[in-house]
Enzyme design. Structure first.
Site, PDB file in Angstrom:
ATOM      1  N   GLU A   1       0.834  -1.090   0.507  1.00  0.00           N
ATOM      2  CA  GLU A   1       0.199  -0.041   0.290  1.00  0.00           C
ATOM      3  C   GLU A   1       0.839   1.006   0.271  1.00  0.00           C
ATOM      4  OE1 GLU A   1      -3.647  -0.443   2.699  1.00  0.00           O
ATOM      5  OE2 GLU A   1      -2.953   2.159   3.139  1.00  0.00           O
ATOM      6  N   ASP A   2       1.831   1.203   0.460  1.00  0.00           N
ATOM      7  CA  ASP A   2       2.786   2.661   0.489  1.00  0.00           C
ATOM      8  C   ASP A   2       4.039   2.935   0.496  1.00  0.00           C
ATOM      9  OD1 ASP A   2       0.528   3.289   2.333  1.00  0.00           O
ATOM     10  OD2 ASP A   2       1.491   2.551   4.897  1.00  0.00           O
TER      11      ASP A   2
END
Ligand SMILES: [Mn+2]
Length: 217
Positions: free
Chosen positions: A105-106
């Protein structure tokens, strides 16, 4: 040193008599498997979790938490530690997934990489824990409420520990640029997501109830 004595040092449980079954270094006789089988399993488990920690530290190395000071890696490591210390979870796939839960996600890490490095089970949990960042934020938040109840048991554990870590963080310190209303909205949204995962782990759910109740929403 003869070749045979070298082999004997590396494989001390193997017989010295080459005429006996299983004497070669490439073969493991049943007795060897039985004596060391569990140790191999534990070593493999530890290695998976440590590899995940090392991988996540490298991938998050330039990132900070919302206070712009704390290294990002503190969060995934803290989530994994909540699982062992509070939730009594010691399943290596769950712990490795907890440490890796934000790398897709990051960071630029892909699910294909997670599959190649950590296998199908870790891949599946990380996938369940990753929001689709191509969607608008409001939609992602709504999808968490809709989807969290359908997650696997392992993904629910990671998700609950993640929420617990984040809510405790918010309770301790308001992020830069957040007002009280925004913090309260985050708590309210978290309560809805958590509500979809009831019956997963009582220790985590009690701890989450405590932190939410303290907020007096
Ligand atoms: Mn997280």
């Amino acid at each position: 040193m003869t070749e045979k004595s070298q082999n004997n040092e590396v494989y001390p449980k193997l017989t010295e008599n080459d005429s006996e079954k299983g004497a070669g270094v490439d073969e493991k006789p049943p007795a060897y498997e039985k004596t060391h089988g569990k140790l191999f399993g534990e070593v493999a488990d530890w290695n998976l979790v440590m590899k995940a920690a090392d991988f996540a530290a490298r991938r998050h190395r330039h990132q900070k938490r919302k206070d712009n000071v704390t290294p990002y890696i503190n969060h995934p490591l803290g989530v994994a530690y909540i699982l062992t210390s509070e939730a009594n979870v010691f399943d290596p796939v769950t712990l490795a997934s907890a440490v890796l839960h934000d790398v897709v996600e990051d960071t630029k890490t892909t699910l294909e990489e997670i599959l190649a490095e950590f296998g199908q089970e870790v891949h599946d949990v990380v996938k369940e824990c990753s929001d689709d960042k191509t969607l608008p934020k409001a939609e992602r938040k709504q999808l968490q409420i809709q989807n969290s109840g359908k997650h696997s048991h392992r993904a629910k554990l990671v998700h609950l520990a993640d929420k617990l870590y984040n809510l405790r963080d918010l309770e301790r310190k308001t992020p830069i640029g957040w007002d009280k209303k925004r913090v309260n909205e985050y708590f309210q949204w978290s309560r809805l997501v958590i509500g979809e995962m009831k019956g997963t782990n009582s220790a985590l759910e009690c701890a989450l109830d405590d932190v939410i109740n303290r907020r007096n929403l």
